[in-house]
Design a protein around this motif. Sequence first.
Motif, PDB file in Angstrom:
ATOM      1  N   UNK A  46       0.818  -1.207   0.000  1.00  0.00           N
ATOM      2  CA  UNK A  46       0.000   0.000   0.000  1.00  0.00           C
ATOM      3  C   UNK A  46       0.859   1.268   0.000  1.00  0.00           C
ATOM      4  N   UNK A  47       1.906   1.314   0.822  1.00  0.00           N
ATOM      5  CA  UNK A  47       2.715   2.541   0.840  1.00  0.00           C
ATOM      6  C   UNK A  47       3.516   2.692  -0.450  1.00  0.00           C
ATOM      7  N   UNK A  48       3.932   1.572  -1.042  1.00  0.00           N
ATOM      8  CA  UNK A  48       4.628   1.680  -2.336  1.00  0.00           C
ATOM      9  C   UNK A  48       3.717   2.277  -3.396  1.00  0.00           C
ATOM     10  N   UNK A  49       2.447   1.902  -3.354  1.00  0.00           N
ATOM     11  CA  UNK A  49       1.476   2.465  -4.293  1.00  0.00           C
ATOM     12  C   UNK A  49       1.333   3.973  -4.081  1.00  0.00           C
ATOM     13  N   UNK A  50       1.243   4.389  -2.818  1.00  0.00           N
ATOM     14  CA  UNK A  50       1.144   5.818  -2.496  1.00  0.00           C
ATOM     15  C   UNK A  50       2.394   6.555  -2.981  1.00  0.00           C
ATOM     16  N   UNK A  51       3.562   5.981  -2.685  1.00  0.00           N
ATOM     17  CA  UNK A  51       4.813   6.652  -3.030  1.00  0.00           C
ATOM     18  C   UNK A  51       5.040   6.701  -4.537  1.00  0.00           C
ATOM     19  N   UNK A  52       4.510   5.730  -5.273  1.00  0.00           N
ATOM     20  CA  UNK A  52       4.652   5.755  -6.730  1.00  0.00           C
ATOM     21  C   UNK A  52       3.874   6.933  -7.318  1.00  0.00           C
ATOM     22  N   UNK A  53       2.778   7.317  -6.646  1.00  0.00           N
ATOM     23  CA  UNK A  53       1.976   8.458  -7.112  1.00  0.00           C
ATOM     24  C   UNK A  53       2.446   9.768  -6.501  1.00  0.00           C
ATOM     25  N   UNK A  54       2.912   9.696  -5.257  1.00  0.00           N
ATOM     26  CA  UNK A  54       3.292  10.910  -4.542  1.00  0.00           C
ATOM     27  C   UNK A  54       4.562  10.670  -3.726  1.00  0.00           C
ATOM     28  N   UNK A  55       5.727  10.816  -4.379  1.00  0.00           N
ATOM     29  CA  UNK A  55       6.999  10.557  -3.680  1.00  0.00           C
ATOM     30  C   UNK A  55       7.314  11.587  -2.594  1.00  0.00           C
ATOM     31  N   UNK A  56       6.485  12.613  -2.442  1.00  0.00           N
ATOM     32  CA  UNK A  56       6.724  13.604  -1.394  1.00  0.00           C
ATOM     33  C   UNK A  56       5.939  13.336  -0.116  1.00  0.00           C
ATOM     34  N   UNK A  57       5.234  12.204  -0.053  1.00  0.00           N
ATOM     35  CA  UNK A  57       4.457  11.878   1.139  1.00  0.00           C
ATOM     36  C   UNK A  57       5.405  11.357   2.226  1.00  0.00           C
ATOM     37  N   UNK A  58       5.808  12.264   3.111  1.00  0.00           N
ATOM     38  CA  UNK A  58       6.813  11.939   4.129  1.00  0.00           C
ATOM     39  C   UNK A  58       6.334  10.824   5.057  1.00  0.00           C
ATOM     40  N   UNK A  59       5.053  10.853   5.422  1.00  0.00           N
ATOM     41  CA  UNK A  59       4.528   9.833   6.332  1.00  0.00           C
ATOM     42  C   UNK A  59       4.544   8.457   5.673  1.00  0.00           C
ATOM     43  N   UNK A  60       4.259   8.404   4.377  1.00  0.00           N
ATOM     44  CA  UNK A  60       4.311   7.123   3.663  1.00  0.00           C
ATOM     45  C   UNK A  60       5.742   6.578   3.639  1.00  0.00           C
ATOM     46  N   UNK A  61       6.742   7.466   3.496  1.00  0.00           N
ATOM     47  CA  UNK A  61       8.144   7.016   3.566  1.00  0.00           C
ATOM     48  C   UNK A  61       8.434   6.418   4.939  1.00  0.00           C
ATOM     49  N   UNK A  62       7.897   7.060   5.984  1.00  0.00           N
ATOM     50  CA  UNK A  62       8.074   6.550   7.340  1.00  0.00           C
ATOM     51  C   UNK A  62       7.462   5.150   7.481  1.00  0.00           C
ATOM     52  N   UNK A  63       6.210   5.010   7.027  1.00  0.00           N
ATOM     53  CA  UNK A  63       5.545   3.701   7.118  1.00  0.00           C
ATOM     54  C   UNK A  63       6.308   2.647   6.327  1.00  0.00           C
ATOM     55  N   UNK A  64       6.843   3.029   5.189  1.00  0.00           N
ATOM     56  CA  UNK A  64       7.637   2.110   4.375  1.00  0.00           C
ATOM     57  C   UNK A  64       8.864   1.628   5.143  1.00  0.00           C
ATOM     58  N   UNK A  65       9.550   2.554   5.778  1.00  0.00           N
ATOM     59  CA  UNK A  65      10.735   2.201   6.555  1.00  0.00           C
ATOM     60  C   UNK A  65      10.421   1.239   7.680  1.00  0.00           C
ATOM     61  N   UNK A  66       9.347   1.529   8.415  1.00  0.00           N
ATOM     62  CA  UNK A  66       8.949   0.665   9.532  1.00  0.00           C
ATOM     63  C   UNK A  66       8.538  -0.716   9.022  1.00  0.00           C
ATOM     64  N   UNK A  67       7.778  -0.751   7.937  1.00  0.00           N
ATOM     65  CA  UNK A  67       7.345  -2.045   7.381  1.00  0.00           C
ATOM     66  C   UNK A  67       8.553  -2.859   6.925  1.00  0.00           C
ATOM     67  N   UNK A  68       9.499  -2.207   6.252  1.00  0.00           N
ATOM     68  CA  UNK A  68      10.694  -2.935   5.791  1.00  0.00           C
ATOM     69  C   UNK A  68      11.476  -3.517   6.961  1.00  0.00           C
TER      70      UNK A  68
END
Length: 99
Positions: A46-68
């Motif tokens: 889900x966060x990869x999908x968000x980031x593919x559309x909006x790479x400036x979503x800082x919170x999505x980057x955070x969630x991605x890091x935690x999930x990884x």
Amino acid sequence: ENSGDFLAAINNYTDAVKHHYEDEQLYVNRAICYGKTNNFKSALNDVNLVLSKNPNNAFAWYLSGIAKINVQENGCNDLITAYKKGYQPAMQALNQYCR
């Protein structure tokens, strides 16, 4: 917090996404619920999908890091990106996981 509540929320977000698939907040919210139920692979999707559309979503980057981190991948670069893009709480996770 009851994992059943999060599973119900995931189903609700999944229904909502069918009708509002362009709404990135729905994916972010569902990713959080996936994380709460330890389904980090789905959260990452889900966060990869968000980031593919909006790479400036800082919170999505955070969630991605935690999930990884939770699937034994290196999430530190994503947490750094989250912090640089303005999500200050990422610093706490960086201190915790990326020393």
